[in-house]
Design a protein around this motif. Structure first.
Motif, mmCIF file in Angstrom:
data_model
loop_
_atom_site.group_PDB
_atom_site.id
_atom_site.type_symbol
_atom_site.label_atom_id
_atom_site.label_comp_id
_atom_site.label_asym_id
_atom_site.label_seq_id
_atom_site.Cartn_x
_atom_site.Cartn_y
_atom_site.Cartn_z
ATOM 1 N N MET A 240 0.842 -1.164 0.000
ATOM 2 C CA MET A 240 0.000 0.000 0.000
ATOM 3 C C MET A 240 0.894 1.236 0.000
ATOM 4 O O MET A 240 1.930 1.272 0.623
ATOM 5 N N CYS A 241 0.475 2.243 -0.682
ATOM 6 C CA CYS A 241 1.214 3.491 -0.767
ATOM 7 C C CYS A 241 0.377 4.588 -0.122
ATOM 8 O O CYS A 241 -0.799 4.727 -0.413
ATOM 9 N N ILE A 242 0.989 5.340 0.775
ATOM 10 C CA ILE A 242 0.281 6.414 1.458
ATOM 11 C C ILE A 242 0.905 7.739 1.068
ATOM 12 O O ILE A 242 2.126 7.904 1.122
ATOM 13 N N GLY A 243 0.071 8.689 0.669
ATOM 14 C CA GLY A 243 0.556 10.015 0.317
ATOM 15 C C GLY A 243 0.820 10.848 1.553
ATOM 16 O O GLY A 243 0.044 10.825 2.503
ATOM 17 N N LEU A 244 1.927 11.580 1.532
ATOM 18 C CA LEU A 244 2.293 12.451 2.637
ATOM 19 C C LEU A 244 2.112 13.907 2.221
ATOM 20 O O LEU A 244 2.609 14.313 1.161
ATOM 21 N N PRO A 245 1.435 14.702 3.035
ATOM 22 C CA PRO A 245 1.307 16.122 2.717
ATOM 23 C C PRO A 245 2.636 16.812 3.015
ATOM 24 O O PRO A 245 3.175 16.679 4.114
ATOM 25 N N MET A 246 3.177 17.514 2.023
ATOM 26 C CA MET A 246 4.457 18.187 2.202
ATOM 27 C C MET A 246 4.388 19.577 1.586
ATOM 28 O O MET A 246 3.757 19.778 0.560
ATOM 29 N N GLN A 247 5.069 20.515 2.229
ATOM 30 C CA GLN A 247 5.064 21.900 1.776
ATOM 31 C C GLN A 247 6.338 22.200 0.988
ATOM 32 O O GLN A 247 7.437 21.809 1.385
ATOM 33 N N VAL A 248 6.166 22.895 -0.115
ATOM 34 C CA VAL A 248 7.288 23.238 -0.991
ATOM 35 C C VAL A 248 8.146 24.314 -0.326
ATOM 36 O O VAL A 248 7.643 25.354 0.093
ATOM 37 N N LEU A 249 9.445 24.029 -0.256
ATOM 38 C CA LEU A 249 10.409 24.991 0.287
ATOM 39 C C LEU A 249 11.122 25.741 -0.831
ATOM 40 O O LEU A 249 11.350 26.942 -0.740
ATOM 41 N N ALA A 250 11.522 24.991 -1.864
ATOM 42 C CA ALA A 250 12.282 25.569 -2.978
ATOM 43 C C ALA A 250 12.043 24.707 -4.208
ATOM 44 O O ALA A 250 11.618 23.552 -4.104
ATOM 45 N N THR A 251 12.311 25.285 -5.379
ATOM 46 C CA THR A 251 12.108 24.535 -6.621
ATOM 47 C C THR A 251 13.287 24.726 -7.565
ATOM 48 O O THR A 251 14.055 25.678 -7.455
ATOM 49 N N ARG A 252 13.393 23.782 -8.470
ATOM 50 C CA ARG A 252 14.263 23.870 -9.635
ATOM 51 C C ARG A 252 13.521 23.127 -10.723
ATOM 52 O O ARG A 252 12.580 22.369 -10.421
ATOM 53 N N PRO A 253 13.838 23.321 -11.991
ATOM 54 C CA PRO A 253 13.051 22.691 -13.055
ATOM 55 C C PRO A 253 12.845 21.181 -12.837
ATOM 56 O O PRO A 253 13.803 20.426 -12.714
ATOM 57 N N GLY A 254 11.571 20.810 -12.727
ATOM 58 C CA GLY A 254 11.199 19.406 -12.588
ATOM 59 C C GLY A 254 11.255 18.847 -11.183
ATOM 60 O O GLY A 254 10.872 17.698 -10.953
ATOM 61 N N PHE A 255 11.702 19.641 -10.215
ATOM 62 C CA PHE A 255 11.853 19.129 -8.844
ATOM 63 C C PHE A 255 11.491 20.194 -7.822
ATOM 64 O O PHE A 255 11.524 21.383 -8.110
ATOM 65 N N ALA A 256 11.184 19.724 -6.618
ATOM 66 C CA ALA A 256 10.918 20.633 -5.507
ATOM 67 C C ALA A 256 11.510 20.041 -4.239
ATOM 68 O O ALA A 256 11.496 18.820 -4.043
#
Length: 107
Positions: A1-17
């Motif tokens: 089973m896969c459980i989603g975790l709520p996470m807040q974005v701190l920083a980004t770069r193209p294609g990733f956070a």
């Protein structure tokens, strides 16, 4: 089973956070949610953001995950938990009389 975790974005770069939540910080792929901005919330499965969510939804998912961890007795899953007490007792810990009353077969 896969459980989603709520996470807040701190920083980004193209294609990733870089995101943080539930006591950890990590980098995730944002291919399915597009470029995000710091402060936004995403639901993370394994190594990728799968859904953009509101802060209210993130808090709701977080609280639900805390309840699950408490019921499982796994304090390691509760970065901010005040105690190991889930606030209720599972039927597996009940006496025969309590189970009988639950099923309508009180003696």
């Amino acid at each position: 089973m896969c459980i989603g975790l709520p996470m807040q974005v701190l920083a980004t770069r193209p294609g990733f956070a870089t995101v943080t939540g539930r006591g950890e910080t990590r980098e995730v792929n944002t291919a399915l949610v597009g470029e995000r901005s710091p402060g936004e919330w995403v639901l993370v499965f394994i190594d990728g953001a799968r859904e953009v969510i509101s802060a209210e939804r993130a808090a709701e998912v977080d609280a639900t995950l805390d309840l699950i961890a408490q019921a499982m007795g796994d304090a390691a899953l509760l970065p901010n938990a005040p105690s190991d007490d889930p606030g209720f007792e599972l039927p597996s810990a009940w006496s025969a009389e309590q189970l009988a009353a639950l099923t309508g077969q009180a003696r």
